[in-house]
Structure formats: structure tokens, C-alpha cells
Write an enzyme that holds these catalytic residues in place. Structure first.
Site, short mmCIF file in Angstrom:
data_model
loop_
_atom_site.label_atom_id
_atom_site.label_comp_id
_atom_site.label_asym_id
_atom_site.label_seq_id
_atom_site.Cartn_x
_atom_site.Cartn_y
_atom_site.Cartn_z
N ASN A 47 1.02 -1.42 0.36
CA ASN A 47 -0.09 -0.15 -0.36
C ASN A 47 1.08 0.92 -0.29
O ASN A 47 1.33 2.02 1.07
CB ASN A 47 -1.14 -0.36 1.38
CG ASN A 47 -2.05 0.77 1.25
OD1 ASN A 47 -1.50 2.08 0.49
ND2 ASN A 47 -2.89 1.02 2.11
N ARG A 84 -2.30 -2.25 -3.57
CA ARG A 84 -3.51 -1.10 -3.85
C ARG A 84 -3.65 0.05 -4.10
O ARG A 84 -2.20 1.19 -4.48
CB ARG A 84 -3.70 -1.15 -1.94
CG ARG A 84 -5.25 0.17 -1.78
CD ARG A 84 -4.91 0.46 -0.27
NE ARG A 84 -6.05 1.74 -0.06
CZ ARG A 84 -5.82 2.64 0.13
NH1 ARG A 84 -4.75 2.99 1.12
NH2 ARG A 84 -7.35 3.44 0.66
N HIS A 106 -13.00 2.67 -0.35
CA HIS A 106 -12.90 1.96 0.74
C HIS A 106 -13.92 0.04 0.04
O HIS A 106 -14.59 -0.51 0.72
CB HIS A 106 -14.02 2.11 1.80
CG HIS A 106 -13.33 3.03 2.86
ND1 HIS A 106 -14.21 3.75 3.17
CD2 HIS A 106 -12.23 3.15 2.76
CE1 HIS A 106 -13.27 4.82 4.10
NE2 HIS A 106 -11.91 4.10 3.93
N ARG A 162 -12.31 15.29 7.35
CA ARG A 162 -13.74 15.63 6.54
C ARG A 162 -14.64 15.86 6.94
O ARG A 162 -15.80 15.53 7.10
CB ARG A 162 -13.25 14.60 5.06
CG ARG A 162 -12.42 14.41 4.62
CD ARG A 162 -11.90 13.42 3.37
NE ARG A 162 -11.06 12.84 2.68
CZ ARG A 162 -10.22 10.90 3.06
NH1 ARG A 162 -11.25 10.63 3.48
NH2 ARG A 162 -9.54 10.87 2.98
N GLU A 165 -7.88 -5.39 4.97
CA GLU A 165 -8.37 -5.02 3.39
C GLU A 165 -6.72 -5.68 2.93
O GLU A 165 -6.94 -6.44 1.57
CB GLU A 165 -8.03 -4.17 3.51
CG GLU A 165 -8.94 -2.44 3.23
CD GLU A 165 -8.99 -1.43 3.88
OE1 GLU A 165 -8.88 -0.59 5.48
OE2 GLU A 165 -9.61 -0.81 3.03
#
Ligand code: ADP
Length: 402
Positions: free
Chosen positions: A10, A94, A183, A244, A387
Site C-alpha cells: 500500500n 492497493r 474503501h 473531512r 483489506e
């Protein structure tokens, strides 16, 4: 010798997270992280799980991703797991943005690299770093399949009615403006794990997945396929997140530009980095917010209430989108750990068959578990996401025992 190992990478702009897995039993052989690449004080933390699990950590300059990956390989090699090992079957990467094009994990070739590059305008922060990671790994092991696993792929099944913004179609298409969602690897993994928890096939259940980490998103999954998700063109849309804003009237941006005299870059930073929980109360960590609430802090309470209000709206919306809901699954840092968030998000929704059992909700645990009472109409579950395992599984499924 059979090749059964998969390295998952990643790659961020200044960091690389990695895990080496053995796909015979999905066990982790090593995990680690390189941070502050390109700085004087780069840091590498390596945990050789298959060799005792004692972490090794050091700080010294690591100039670029190439040097980072070589350093990772050197650490792995100390336990006979280096990148040159014939037991390595593939490297799974990823990749944040796969646009409309990539609906599945994909073996990387020149055309794939070119397409990921073409998507940089819609993912300027992520795709360049992901590309660098792939190219670096290719240079180190040109003979090995490199597989791109896209955050957006799971959401490509969304119908046009959910994926399109109601703006001029030609303008939207020219600039590839649509709702992509993110996601996806987590939503895919958690929706399937939830079906398993219920003892059913993914095709037979409708699930609302709430991925609540620092970034947060909800998705509506019908029979194993995503039909709506809360993030959009970028990860800014949807739920209140750590930093956010999530949803708001887009005219706030015009107002900040015209009346607040802020530049586009300043507004971008405000909404992505200085809003959400941190903007509302100065903290983005739910543990800290709960601690402050316990001390009677009103700002922390208001931030929590706004977070929950938005979450509840999405649960209601996705309930309506799905019509029938078999399960709601909470996942990621907040979803897996913050019992008060789970309780508050579903409070008052008994009419929808949504009930949280206070005792079950309070129990801490590692694996997937139900927190709804026995016999509840809708199962409420805590399902830890993974993940990296999902990327490794998808990668291995694609390249097999090559
Ligand atoms: P990321 O989006 O960075 O992958 P994670 O899924 O790891 O994030 O979630 C990180 C967030 O999870 C933290 O910012 C914090 O708000 C929350 N969190 C982690 N542990 C706990 C806990 N024990 N209780 C409440 N919240 C937690």
C-alpha cells in the site's frame, strides 16, 4: 517449489505499508511500514510474525520508493523471506482509483499502467504514489505478476441512478465526474464476512456496511453487489469523518471563495484536512472525543451528535435503497471499537427492526460478532475489516499457483 506467498503493498506518497502472507492458510509472515520516505529521518518498522514477532525498527534516510522497497526486502531476507524468494507468487498493490474501467483486480501491464496514469486528474493525491509503488516493484521483480486491486472496483456495480450526479451530462462525461466510491476492498470483504456470520451466501443477503475509520463511508450491498455508497468523485462526500466534512451544500465553496476570499487550494485543505470531527471540536480521535464528553465537554458532544446524525441519515437512506435489510455491519477503527457510536447510530430505529443489545455491544472481541439480540429481525454485527487479506486473496485468485 510451489509459490504460495503474496506481498501486499500500500504505497502512499511518502510511505509504504506492507504485509507478506502465505495463502495456504492466509497467515501473515511479516508486516511493516516505511514512513517519511525522502526525508532525513525515514523510519522502517518491521514485524517478522513468522519468526518470533519481535519488531525491528530503525530510522535513517530512505531516498525514494526504490530504496524503501529494497530496505523492506533486506528486512524480509533476514528471515529467508526476501523479494527474490521463488516462493513469492505475486505482489498485490492497493490502487485507490480505478475509475469506471477497472471492475476487477487486474494483472498489471503497460496498458494498465497507462490507464491508472490517465486517472491521476481524479485522484491526484493517491494514484501517482500507487503507480510509483507498482513500477518500483516491477523493477525489482520483473518476472513476477503485479496485481492492481482497486478501491473503486467493488462500487462499479452501482446503477447509473446512484453513480451519476444531477449535473449537465456532457460536462460530467467530459471530466469523468461521477460517483466512484472508495474503501471498496473493505466493503467487499466485510459484506461477505457478514453473510458468512449469518451462515448465508453473499448472494442471499442485503447488507449495509458502515466503514468508520478516520476516513468513513457507508455502502448498500444487495446480494453481494454494491448498489450505493457514500463517497463520490473523491473521498470527501458522505459521512462526517475524522478531518473531512462529508456532505454539504456545494455553494459553501462558492461562498468561501467569493466572500471568504479563500483560494481553491485553501478550501480543499479546509474541507479535507481541517473539517469533520477535528474541525468541529479539535480532535479527530473518537477515543479522545468520548473522554471529553465524559468530562462534560460541550463541543465534543456537539461533534459527536453531528457525526451520529449524519450516520443515522445514511442508515435510513440505504435501508430505503435496499428495501429489505438482513444485516448492518460496523467496521474499521471507530466501527469496531466505539460501542457508544454503534448504540447511538441505531437508537430509536426499533421500528426498522434495528436493535442493539447493550451487553453484547459492550463486549470487546477480535472476530466478527453479533450485537443485536437473539431473534432480531435485522442482524447488527461488528465485523473487523482486513483489506490486506482481501488484496492478497484477490491477487492470489488471479495468478493462482503460477
Ligand atoms: P484509517 O481510516 O486511518 O484506516 P482506522 O480504521 O484505523 O483508520 O481508524 C482510526 C480511528 O479509529 C481513530 O482515529 C479513532 O477515532 C478510532 N479508534 C481506534 N481505536 C478506538 C477505540 N478503542 N475506541 C474508539 N475509537 C477508536
Amino acid at each position: 517449489m510451489s509459490s504460495t506467498r503474496v506481498l501486499v503493498l500500500n504505497s502512499g506518497s511518502s510511505s509504504v505499508k506492507y504485509q507478506l502472507l502465505d495463502m495456504r492458510d492466509s497467515s501473515r509472515l511479516a508486516v511493516g511500514l516505511v514512513e517519511r520516505i525522502g526525508e532525513q529521518h525515514s523510519r522502517l518498522k518491521h514485524t517478522p510474525l513468522a519468526a518470533g514477532g519481535e519488531s525491528r525498527e530503525w530510522t535513517e534516510p530512505i531516498a525514494d520508493h526504490d530504496a524503501a522497497l529494497k530496505a523492506v526486502s533486506a528486512e524480509l531476507a533476514k528471515d529467508g523471506l526476501g523479494l527474490d524468494s521463488p516462493e513469492l507468487a505475486a505482489i498485490g498493490h492497493r490502487v485507490v482509483h480505478g475509475g469506471k474501467h477497472f471492475t476487477e483486480p487486474t494483472v498489471v501491464d503497460d496498458a494498465v499502467l497507462a490507464e491508472i496514469e490517465r486517472l491521476i486528474p481524479v485522484a491526484p493525491l493517491h494514484n501517482p504514489a500507487n503507480l510509483t509503488g507498482i513500477r518500483t516493484a516491477q523493477a525489482l521483480r520483473p518476472d513476477l505478476p503485479q496485481v492492481a486491486v482497486f478501491d473503486t472496483a467493488f462500487h462499479t456495480t452501482m446503477p447509473e441512478s446512484a453513480a451519476r450526479y444531477a449535473i449537465d451530462v456532457e460536462t460530467a462525461d467530459r471530466h469523468r465526474i461521477r460517483r466512484y466510491g472508495f474503501h471498496g476492498t473493505s466493503h467487499a470483504y466485510v459484506s461477505r464476512a457478514t453473510a458468512r456470520l449469518l451462515g448465508k451466501a453473499p448472494e442471499d443477503v442485503n447488507v449495509i456496511v458502515l466503514h468508520l475509520g478516520n476516513g468513513a463511508s457507508a455502502s448498500a450491498v444487495r446480494g453481494g453487489k454494491c448498489v450505493d455508497t457514500s463517497m463520490g468523485l473523491t473521498p470527501l462526500e458522505g459521512l462526517v469523518m475524522g478531518t473531512r466534512s462529508g456532505d454539504m451544500d456545494p455553494a459553501v465553496i462558492f461562498h468561501l471563495a467569493r466572500v471568504g476570499e479563500m483560494s481553491i487550494e485553501e478550501i480543499d485543505t479546509l474541507l479535507n484536512k481541517k473539517s469533520g470531527l477535528i474541525g468541529l471540536c479539535g480532535d479527530n480521535d473518537m477515543r479522545e472525543i468520548r473522554r471529553r464528553i465524559d468530562e462534560g465537554d460541550e463541543r465534543a458532544q456537539l461533534a459527536f451528535d453531528i457525526y451520529i446524525h449524519r450516520l443515522k441519515k445514511y442508515i435510513g437512506a440505504y435501508y430505503a435503497v435496499l428495501g429489505t435489510v438482513d444485516a448492518i455491519a460496523f467496521t474499521a477503527g471507530v466501527g469496531e471499537n466505539a460501542a457508544p457510536v454503534r448504540e447511538a447510530a441505531l437508537a430509536g430505529l426499533e421500528q426498522l427492526g434495528l436493535v442493539v443489545d447493550a451487553e453484547r455491544n459492550a463486549v470487546r472481541g477480535d472476530g466478527p460478532r453479533l450485537i443485536s439480540p437473539a431473534g432480531a429481525r435485522v442482524a447488527v454485527a461488528v465485523v473487523p475489516t482486513d483489506e490486506e487479506l482481501e488484496i492478497a486473496t484477490q491477487t492470489y485468485a488471479l495468478v493462482g499457483n503460477a
